[in-house]
Motif scaffolding. Sequence first.
Motif, PDB file in Angstrom:
ATOM      1  N   LEU A  93     -51.797  55.344 -98.483  1.00  0.00           N
ATOM      2  CA  LEU A  93     -52.274  56.359 -99.264  1.00  0.00           C
ATOM      3  C   LEU A  93     -53.697  56.227 -99.212  1.00  0.00           C
ATOM      4  CD1 LEU A  93     -50.376  56.513-102.693  1.00  0.00           C
ATOM      5  CD2 LEU A  93     -50.198  58.033-100.558  1.00  0.00           C
ATOM      6  N   LEU A  94     -54.284  54.655 -99.035  1.00  0.00           N
ATOM      7  CA  LEU A  94     -55.796  54.628 -99.054  1.00  0.00           C
ATOM      8  C   LEU A  94     -55.993  55.132 -97.748  1.00  0.00           C
ATOM      9  CD1 LEU A  94     -57.889  52.799-100.394  1.00  0.00           C
ATOM     10  CD2 LEU A  94     -57.162  50.887 -98.997  1.00  0.00           C
ATOM     11  N   THR A  95     -55.453  54.903 -96.714  1.00  0.00           N
ATOM     12  CA  THR A  95     -55.978  55.484 -95.399  1.00  0.00           C
ATOM     13  C   THR A  95     -56.128  56.961 -95.365  1.00  0.00           C
ATOM     14  OG1 THR A  95     -54.966  53.455 -94.107  1.00  0.00           O
ATOM     15  CG2 THR A  95     -55.073  55.588 -92.849  1.00  0.00           C
ATOM     16  N   THR A  96     -55.046  57.644 -95.818  1.00  0.00           N
ATOM     17  CA  THR A  96     -54.918  59.114 -95.993  1.00  0.00           C
ATOM     18  C   THR A  96     -56.234  59.546 -96.657  1.00  0.00           C
ATOM     19  OG1 THR A  96     -52.710  59.052 -95.902  1.00  0.00           O
ATOM     20  CG2 THR A  96     -53.689  61.170 -96.833  1.00  0.00           C
ATOM     21  N   GLU A  97     -56.598  59.135 -97.932  1.00  0.00           N
ATOM     22  CA  GLU A  97     -57.564  59.811 -98.712  1.00  0.00           C
ATOM     23  C   GLU A  97     -58.854  59.211 -98.161  1.00  0.00           C
ATOM     24  OE1 GLU A  97     -57.312  59.006-102.988  1.00  0.00           O
ATOM     25  OE2 GLU A  97     -55.068  59.918-102.861  1.00  0.00           O
ATOM     26  N   ILE A  98     -59.278  58.082 -97.670  1.00  0.00           N
ATOM     27  CA  ILE A  98     -60.498  57.857 -96.941  1.00  0.00           C
ATOM     28  C   ILE A  98     -60.884  58.698 -95.882  1.00  0.00           C
ATOM     29  CG2 ILE A  98     -61.679  56.076 -95.945  1.00  0.00           C
ATOM     30  CD1 ILE A  98     -60.711  54.073 -97.798  1.00  0.00           C
ATOM     31  N   ALA A  99     -59.780  58.826 -95.023  1.00  0.00           N
ATOM     32  CA  ALA A  99     -59.853  59.694 -93.723  1.00  0.00           C
ATOM     33  C   ALA A  99     -60.034  61.303 -94.166  1.00  0.00           C
ATOM     34  CB  ALA A  99     -58.609  59.531 -93.007  1.00  0.00           C
ATOM     35  N   ILE A 100     -59.362  61.669 -95.261  1.00  0.00           N
ATOM     36  CA  ILE A 100     -59.669  63.073 -95.702  1.00  0.00           C
ATOM     37  C   ILE A 100     -61.100  63.366 -96.102  1.00  0.00           C
ATOM     38  CG2 ILE A 100     -59.192  64.736 -97.582  1.00  0.00           C
ATOM     39  CD1 ILE A 100     -56.163  63.973 -97.375  1.00  0.00           C
ATOM     40  N   GLY A 101     -61.752  62.186 -96.858  1.00  0.00           N
ATOM     41  CA  GLY A 101     -63.005  62.195 -97.329  1.00  0.00           C
ATOM     42  C   GLY A 101     -63.888  62.397 -96.227  1.00  0.00           C
ATOM     43  N   ARG A 102     -63.630  61.558 -95.425  1.00  0.00           N
ATOM     44  CA  ARG A 102     -64.749  61.509 -94.477  1.00  0.00           C
ATOM     45  C   ARG A 102     -64.759  62.829 -93.301  1.00  0.00           C
ATOM     46  NH1 ARG A 102     -66.184  56.792 -89.512  1.00  0.00           N
ATOM     47  NH2 ARG A 102     -64.194  57.704 -88.657  1.00  0.00           N
ATOM     48  N   LYS A 103     -63.485  63.123 -92.928  1.00  0.00           N
ATOM     49  CA  LYS A 103     -63.392  64.194 -92.089  1.00  0.00           C
ATOM     50  C   LYS A 103     -64.082  65.392 -92.695  1.00  0.00           C
ATOM     51  CE  LYS A 103     -59.860  66.803 -89.599  1.00  0.00           C
ATOM     52  NZ  LYS A 103     -60.369  66.432 -88.362  1.00  0.00           N
ATOM     53  N   THR A 104     -63.823  65.781 -93.889  1.00  0.00           N
ATOM     54  CA  THR A 104     -64.167  66.898 -94.686  1.00  0.00           C
ATOM     55  C   THR A 104     -65.841  66.981 -95.149  1.00  0.00           C
ATOM     56  OG1 THR A 104     -63.514  66.209 -96.552  1.00  0.00           O
ATOM     57  CG2 THR A 104     -62.040  67.355 -95.254  1.00  0.00           C
ATOM     58  N   ARG A 105     -66.189  65.550 -95.413  1.00  0.00           N
ATOM     59  CA  ARG A 105     -67.634  65.278 -95.798  1.00  0.00           C
ATOM     60  C   ARG A 105     -67.678  65.923 -97.341  1.00  0.00           C
ATOM     61  NH1 ARG A 105     -69.059  60.995 -93.424  1.00  0.00           N
ATOM     62  NH2 ARG A 105     -71.126  61.531 -94.105  1.00  0.00           N
ATOM     63  N   GLY A 153     -64.797  58.113 -99.506  1.00  0.00           N
ATOM     64  CA  GLY A 153     -64.670  58.232 -97.963  1.00  0.00           C
ATOM     65  C   GLY A 153     -65.548  59.253 -97.284  1.00  0.00           C
ATOM     66  N   SER A 154     -66.025  60.232 -98.133  1.00  0.00           N
ATOM     67  CA  SER A 154     -66.877  61.388 -97.689  1.00  0.00           C
ATOM     68  C   SER A 154     -68.313  60.849 -97.773  1.00  0.00           C
ATOM     69  CB  SER A 154     -66.890  62.329 -98.718  1.00  0.00           C
ATOM     70  OG  SER A 154     -67.603  62.132 -99.875  1.00  0.00           O
ATOM     71  N   TYR A 155     -68.550  59.590 -98.162  1.00  0.00           N
ATOM     72  CA  TYR A 155     -70.135  58.881 -98.119  1.00  0.00           C
ATOM     73  C   TYR A 155     -69.943  57.955 -97.051  1.00  0.00           C
ATOM     74  CZ  TYR A 155     -70.714  60.681-102.836  1.00  0.00           C
ATOM     75  OH  TYR A 155     -70.639  61.551-104.062  1.00  0.00           O
ATOM     76  N   ALA A 156     -68.888  57.656 -96.231  1.00  0.00           N
ATOM     77  CA  ALA A 156     -68.817  56.684 -95.027  1.00  0.00           C
ATOM     78  C   ALA A 156     -69.283  57.540 -94.014  1.00  0.00           C
ATOM     79  CB  ALA A 156     -67.528  56.141 -94.872  1.00  0.00           C
ATOM     80  N   LYS A 157     -70.213  56.873 -93.299  1.00  0.00           N
ATOM     81  CA  LYS A 157     -70.950  57.352 -92.135  1.00  0.00           C
ATOM     82  C   LYS A 157     -69.950  57.415 -90.932  1.00  0.00           C
ATOM     83  CE  LYS A 157     -75.586  56.094 -93.310  1.00  0.00           C
ATOM     84  NZ  LYS A 157     -76.883  55.465 -92.732  1.00  0.00           N
ATOM     85  N   LYS A 158     -70.120  58.130 -89.868  1.00  0.00           N
ATOM     86  CA  LYS A 158     -69.206  58.364 -88.639  1.00  0.00           C
ATOM     87  C   LYS A 158     -69.200  57.128 -88.037  1.00  0.00           C
ATOM     88  CE  LYS A 158     -67.250  62.582 -89.158  1.00  0.00           C
ATOM     89  NZ  LYS A 158     -65.953  62.685 -88.798  1.00  0.00           N
ATOM     90  N   GLU A 159     -70.219  56.397 -87.969  1.00  0.00           N
ATOM     91  CA  GLU A 159     -70.181  55.338 -87.121  1.00  0.00           C
ATOM     92  C   GLU A 159     -69.373  53.902 -87.990  1.00  0.00           C
ATOM     93  OE1 GLU A 159     -74.429  55.425 -88.606  1.00  0.00           O
ATOM     94  OE2 GLU A 159     -72.828  56.894 -88.127  1.00  0.00           O
ATOM     95  N   THR A 160     -69.018  54.149 -89.141  1.00  0.00           N
ATOM     96  CA  THR A 160     -68.374  53.176 -89.831  1.00  0.00           C
ATOM     97  C   THR A 160     -66.721  52.999 -89.171  1.00  0.00           C
ATOM     98  OG1 THR A 160     -69.533  53.578 -91.882  1.00  0.00           O
ATOM     99  CG2 THR A 160     -67.285  52.443 -92.134  1.00  0.00           C
ATOM    100  N   ASN A 161     -66.453  51.781 -89.115  1.00  0.00           N
ATOM    101  CA  ASN A 161     -65.090  51.262 -88.589  1.00  0.00           C
ATOM    102  C   ASN A 161     -64.035  51.660 -89.960  1.00  0.00           C
ATOM    103  OD1 ASN A 161     -62.771  50.220 -87.912  1.00  0.00           O
ATOM    104  ND2 ASN A 161     -63.776  49.121 -86.209  1.00  0.00           N
ATOM    105  N   LEU A 162     -63.489  52.852 -89.823  1.00  0.00           N
ATOM    106  CA  LEU A 162     -62.672  53.048 -91.143  1.00  0.00           C
ATOM    107  C   LEU A 162     -61.265  52.056 -91.201  1.00  0.00           C
ATOM    108  CD1 LEU A 162     -62.386  56.710 -91.687  1.00  0.00           C
ATOM    109  CD2 LEU A 162     -63.972  55.154 -92.775  1.00  0.00           C
TER     110      LEU A 162
END
Length: 464
Positions: free
Chosen positions: A59-71, A247-256
């Motif tokens: 669940l943690l992986t899913t939500e953080i990825a959704i946030g960064r992907k969509t910003r 997740g939407s605030y994580a930069k693209k260069e952040t190693n998720l």
Amino acid sequence: MESKSRGSFGGTLGFVLAAAGSAVGLGNIWRFPYLAARDGGGLFVLCYVILALTFGFTLLTTEIAIGRKTRQSQLTAYSRIDKRFGFIGIFASVVPAIILPYYCAIGGWVLKYTVDFLTGGGTAAAADGYFTGFITSNVSPIVYMLIFIAVCAFIIYSGVEKGIEKYSKVLMPVLFVFVVVIALFSLTLSSDDGSGNVRSGLDGLAFYLIPNLEGLTVHKLLSTLMDALGQLFYSISVAMGIMVTYGSYAKKETNLMKSINGIEIFDTIVAIIAGIMIVPAVFVFMGPEGMSAGPGLMFVSLPKVFQAMGAMGTIVGAIFFVMVLFAAITSAVSIYEAIASALIDKFHIERAGATALTGAWAVIVGLIVCFGYNIFYFEYTLPNGAVAQILDIMDYLSNNVMMPVVALLTCILIGWATGPSVVIDEIEEGDVEFGSRKGLYIVMVRFIAPVLLAILLLQGIGIL
């Protein structure tokens, strides 16, 4: 203007500490220990760790990825993934809107006890009826709640990097040191139970960590598993929009992947150490029966434990409640931000306006919560059999109903509608390795997690 209002974390450390700050809150320090004590100690801890490494990770992986992907924050993020599932964002936004007011009310209680112990009022706080007298008064709980909301609002208004990230970098390391110090002190305690038997902190540690399988049945095991599963929602802040927003605030260069592992490890360690901090101390001075205090453990039982420690108890109690206050602030800030960020993304308003609107909501509904113990007092039996007041009803709706629904729908979205590759590709952005748990993630998000969530939901609404 929108980008300026949203902001971003300055680096990986800030992101991890802010997300961990959200995860490490009252759920870890307040709820985890009493559930562990109630559910056979080590059996609960074992179930929790296994679920954290599988279900929680998923669940943690899913939500953080959704946030960064969509910003985007949760209100608008889900529709960016699949327009058919945009309604999940509405559900995920309702959850923090329900939680924030009553969480701030509880934050006010923590602030009150912090002030009591810092000003030498710990003895009074240990008296029978003190907690009930406080929460049923008409003015005091409101004043402390308003102060707590004001502190959270200031941090939110300061922005992502200069507010949330800046204060998380200070509060989280201090909180961790406090937890470790008090946990170690708790293990050194000992007390005579009055009949010549001496109980030690190490005895309490054994009670906490060694699984008690006596009388274990399939029903009891399932109940413990579901308690541990429900605790994960509190512990890792999923299904309430927070991790999508962060997740939407994580930069693209952040190693998720490294960030997620860091959040997961930090949160689990603090939860377990929080139990070491509380359970042995209560065991020493109140015995196994002291564990039956349930949610009242922190505000009723622990002040009595601190009083039993003598002069040292005043110091330990002050440190403890300062630590709990830090944890409550970092978690409340994340809930506050999930709402404010949704307003910024959906309606394109400035951060100041979003902060004010969210704060006004917290104050208005928070007043209703506070009055729920005096002028609005009533008792209502929930579908799961618990007798509830206003705060309990809100907690039930958010945690027993809405959060399992949001998590279940999210698993259906990613597991079946879009396919797990949507999340996996985002995690592997920039040649990052998902690692050995990729296969586990796919199986969990498509099959195991939805089944567990369906059982948790049915149990929560009283069907099972």
